[in-house]
Design a protein around this motif. Structure first.
Motif, PDB file in Angstrom:
ATOM      1  N   LYS A  95       0.837  -1.211   0.000  1.00 42.94           N
ATOM      2  CA  LYS A  95       0.000   0.000   0.000  1.00 42.94           C
ATOM      3  C   LYS A  95       0.864   1.250   0.000  1.00 42.94           C
ATOM      4  N   VAL A  96       1.911   1.240   0.828  1.00 43.27           N
ATOM      5  CA  VAL A  96       2.809   2.396   0.895  1.00 43.27           C
ATOM      6  C   VAL A  96       3.459   2.635  -0.470  1.00 43.27           C
ATOM      7  N   LEU A  97       3.913   1.537  -1.086  1.00 46.19           N
ATOM      8  CA  LEU A  97       4.561   1.642  -2.397  1.00 46.19           C
ATOM      9  C   LEU A  97       3.598   2.136  -3.471  1.00 46.19           C
ATOM     10  N   ALA A  98       2.374   1.617  -3.426  1.00 42.94           N
ATOM     11  CA  ALA A  98       1.374   2.023  -4.430  1.00 42.94           C
ATOM     12  C   ALA A  98       1.165   3.531  -4.376  1.00 42.94           C
ATOM     13  N   GLU A  99       1.064   4.092  -3.162  1.00 41.89           N
ATOM     14  CA  GLU A  99       0.883   5.542  -3.030  1.00 41.89           C
ATOM     15  C   GLU A  99       2.061   6.281  -3.667  1.00 41.89           C
ATOM     16  N   LYS A 100       3.274   5.754  -3.441  1.00 49.00           N
ATOM     17  CA  LYS A 100       4.478   6.414  -3.985  1.00 49.00           C
ATOM     18  C   LYS A 100       4.491   6.388  -5.508  1.00 49.00           C
ATOM     19  N   VAL A 101       4.140   5.241  -6.090  1.00 43.33           N
ATOM     20  CA  VAL A 101       4.234   5.166  -7.552  1.00 43.33           C
ATOM     21  C   VAL A 101       3.053   5.866  -8.232  1.00 43.33           C
ATOM     22  N   TRP A 102       1.893   5.913  -7.562  1.00 44.24           N
ATOM     23  CA  TRP A 102       0.791   6.711  -8.129  1.00 44.24           C
ATOM     24  C   TRP A 102       1.197   8.193  -8.157  1.00 44.24           C
ATOM     25  N   LYS A 103       1.945   8.595  -7.121  1.00 45.58           N
ATOM     26  CA  LYS A 103       2.409   9.990  -7.035  1.00 45.58           C
ATOM     27  C   LYS A 103       3.335  10.299  -8.217  1.00 45.58           C
ATOM     28  N   LEU A 104       4.148   9.322  -8.618  1.00 38.88           N
ATOM     29  CA  LEU A 104       5.032   9.533  -9.768  1.00 38.88           C
ATOM     30  C   LEU A 104       4.214   9.839 -11.022  1.00 38.88           C
ATOM     31  N   GLU A 105       3.076   9.162 -11.157  1.00 39.72           N
ATOM     32  CA  GLU A 105       2.222   9.397 -12.331  1.00 39.72           C
ATOM     33  C   GLU A 105       1.720  10.841 -12.341  1.00 39.72           C
ATOM     34  N   GLU A 106       1.431  11.365 -11.141  1.00 33.29           N
ATOM     35  CA  GLU A 106       0.970  12.756 -11.039  1.00 33.29           C
ATOM     36  C   GLU A 106       2.104  13.716 -11.382  1.00 33.29           C
ATOM     37  N   ASN A 107       3.300  13.393 -10.867  1.00 35.46           N
ATOM     38  CA  ASN A 107       4.440  14.301 -11.046  1.00 35.46           C
ATOM     39  C   ASN A 107       5.037  14.252 -12.446  1.00 35.46           C
ATOM     40  N   TYR A 108       4.883  13.105 -13.108  1.00 35.74           N
ATOM     41  CA  TYR A 108       5.449  12.937 -14.453  1.00 35.74           C
ATOM     42  C   TYR A 108       4.355  12.420 -15.378  1.00 35.74           C
ATOM     43  N   PRO A 109       3.444  13.305 -15.793  1.00 35.90           N
ATOM     44  CA  PRO A 109       2.281  12.879 -16.580  1.00 35.90           C
ATOM     45  C   PRO A 109       2.691  12.135 -17.848  1.00 35.90           C
ATOM     46  N   GLY A 110       1.894  11.141 -18.162  1.00 41.37           N
ATOM     47  CA  GLY A 110       2.169  10.329 -19.350  1.00 41.37           C
ATOM     48  C   GLY A 110       2.794   9.009 -18.979  1.00 41.37           C
ATOM     49  N   GLY A 111       3.409   8.934 -17.793  1.00 42.86           N
ATOM     50  CA  GLY A 111       4.028   7.685 -17.347  1.00 42.86           C
ATOM     51  C   GLY A 111       3.005   6.785 -16.676  1.00 42.86           C
ATOM     52  N   ILE A 112       3.382   5.531 -16.517  1.00 47.41           N
ATOM     53  CA  ILE A 112       2.486   4.588 -15.840  1.00 47.41           C
ATOM     54  C   ILE A 112       3.298   3.734 -14.861  1.00 47.41           C
ATOM     55  N   SER A 113       2.721   3.543 -13.679  1.00 50.42           N
ATOM     56  CA  SER A 113       3.446   2.763 -12.667  1.00 50.42           C
ATOM     57  C   SER A 113       3.216   1.271 -12.852  1.00 50.42           C
ATOM     58  N   LEU A 114       4.139   0.502 -12.296  1.00 52.97           N
ATOM     59  CA  LEU A 114       4.053  -0.967 -12.317  1.00 52.97           C
ATOM     60  C   LEU A 114       3.983  -1.415 -10.870  1.00 52.97           C
ATOM     61  N   SER A 115       2.969  -2.173 -10.539  1.00 55.36           N
ATOM     62  CA  SER A 115       2.741  -2.482  -9.127  1.00 55.36           C
ATOM     63  C   SER A 115       3.615  -3.642  -8.648  1.00 55.36           C
ATOM     64  N   ALA A 116       3.797  -3.700  -7.347  1.00 56.48           N
ATOM     65  CA  ALA A 116       4.536  -4.817  -6.735  1.00 56.48           C
ATOM     66  C   ALA A 116       3.568  -5.986  -6.590  1.00 56.48           C
ATOM     67  N   GLY A 117       3.540  -6.839  -7.577  1.00 57.75           N
ATOM     68  CA  GLY A 117       2.623  -7.982  -7.550  1.00 57.75           C
ATOM     69  C   GLY A 117       1.233  -7.618  -8.051  1.00 57.75           C
ATOM     70  N   SER A 118       0.337  -8.579  -7.938  1.00 55.70           N
ATOM     71  CA  SER A 118      -1.012  -8.384  -8.493  1.00 55.70           C
ATOM     72  C   SER A 118      -1.828  -7.424  -7.644  1.00 55.70           C
ATOM     73  N   CYS A 119      -2.907  -6.919  -8.238  1.00 61.26           N
ATOM     74  CA  CYS A 119      -3.762  -5.928  -7.570  1.00 61.26           C
ATOM     75  C   CYS A 119      -4.523  -6.572  -6.409  1.00 61.26           C
ATOM     76  N   LYS A 120      -4.457  -5.882  -5.253  1.00 64.17           N
ATOM     77  CA  LYS A 120      -5.151  -6.404  -4.062  1.00 64.17           C
ATOM     78  C   LYS A 120      -6.099  -5.338  -3.509  1.00 64.17           C
ATOM     79  N   LEU A 121      -6.547  -4.445  -4.379  1.00 64.82           N
ATOM     80  CA  LEU A 121      -7.376  -3.343  -3.890  1.00 64.82           C
ATOM     81  C   LEU A 121      -8.748  -3.803  -3.393  1.00 64.82           C
ATOM     82  N   CYS A 122      -9.255  -4.872  -3.975  1.00 64.56           N
ATOM     83  CA  CYS A 122     -10.571  -5.379  -3.531  1.00 64.56           C
ATOM     84  C   CYS A 122     -10.369  -6.728  -2.837  1.00 64.56           C
ATOM     85  N   PRO A 123     -11.227  -7.055  -1.873  1.00 65.24           N
ATOM     86  CA  PRO A 123     -11.096  -8.368  -1.226  1.00 65.24           C
ATOM     87  C   PRO A 123     -11.224  -9.506  -2.238  1.00 65.24           C
ATOM     88  N   LYS A 124     -12.076  -9.311  -3.241  1.00 60.06           N
ATOM     89  CA  LYS A 124     -12.225 -10.311  -4.301  1.00 60.06           C
ATOM     90  C   LYS A 124     -12.307  -9.560  -5.630  1.00 60.06           C
TER      91      LYS A 124
END
Ligand code: SF4
Length: 191
Positions: A95-124
């Motif tokens: 979660k901490v990392l996701a916030e950091k890399v989403w911030k990069l997308e804001e600071n450097y528009p046009g880029g896209i972050s790559l997450s640490a492993g699969s998405c776990k935002l929803c329980p299912k």
């Protein structure tokens, strides 16, 4: 508990694709995983995974080591407790990392972050109910899901060897790998 140590490296996507990306090979591994076709951040995809790398000139790789205290390693000796401690630490730090890399997308528009492993935002994941992703603005693909060799990336680019829990013991450290694809050569990543 544990402490965090992060390392960042940048290379061109041309170099990365040539030396670290093998979509068919890693798709084969994904097919053996329970999340295959059951999470929108995992294959199979309706787009060309190698094509996604090619849209960008540079890839920044962030290796985040979760380094467990010796006392913690020595005090936990059964597989279930190890699994629980690992899962809690990983989820928290993801979660901490996701916030950091989403911030990069804001600071450097046009880029896209790559997450640490699969998405776990929803329980299912909604994919299991044949429904669309409910947070497409937040869901991101991992390096491995689009064919990147995380083990080789860590060892060759960051000088880190992967470690796993074994024999009912926590590893000395566990490493999360996230990234940022961009056309900007001067990205500052605070770690
Ligand atoms: S945000 Fe939810 S629905 Fe979308 S990929 Fe992640 S877990 Fe699945």
């Amino acid at each position: 508990m544990y402490k965090i140590k992060s390392h960042v490296v940048m290379t061109t996507t041309e170099d990365y694709i040539e030396n670290y990306v093998d979509v068919p090979k890693f798709l084969g591994y994904c097919k053996k995983c329970d999340s295959y076709g059951r999470n929108w951040s995992c294959p199979e995809f309706n787009f060309d995974a190698e094509g996604l790398w090619k849209k960008y000139k540079y890839v920044y790789i962030i290796g985040t080591k979760i380094i467990f205290d010796k006392d913690m390693i020595n005090s936990i000796e059964d597989k279930d407790s190890v699994k629980k401690q690992m899962e809690e630490a990983l989820l928290r730090e993801k979660k901490v990392l996701a916030e950091k890399v989403w911030k990069l997308e804001e600071n450097y528009p046009g880029g896209i972050s790559l997450s640490a492993g699969s998405c776990k935002l929803c329980p299912k994941c909604q994919r299991q109910m044949d429904k669309p992703c409910i947070y497409p603005d937040k869901m991101r693909y991992s390096i491995e899901s689009i064919g990147g060799d995380v083990g080789k990336t860590l060892s060759k680019l960051l000088g880190i060897e992967l470690q796993w829990a074994k024999d009912g013991k926590l590893p000395e450290y566990y490493t999360l790998v996230s990234g940022f694809l961009t056309n900007s050569k001067d990205v500052t990543i605070e770690i």
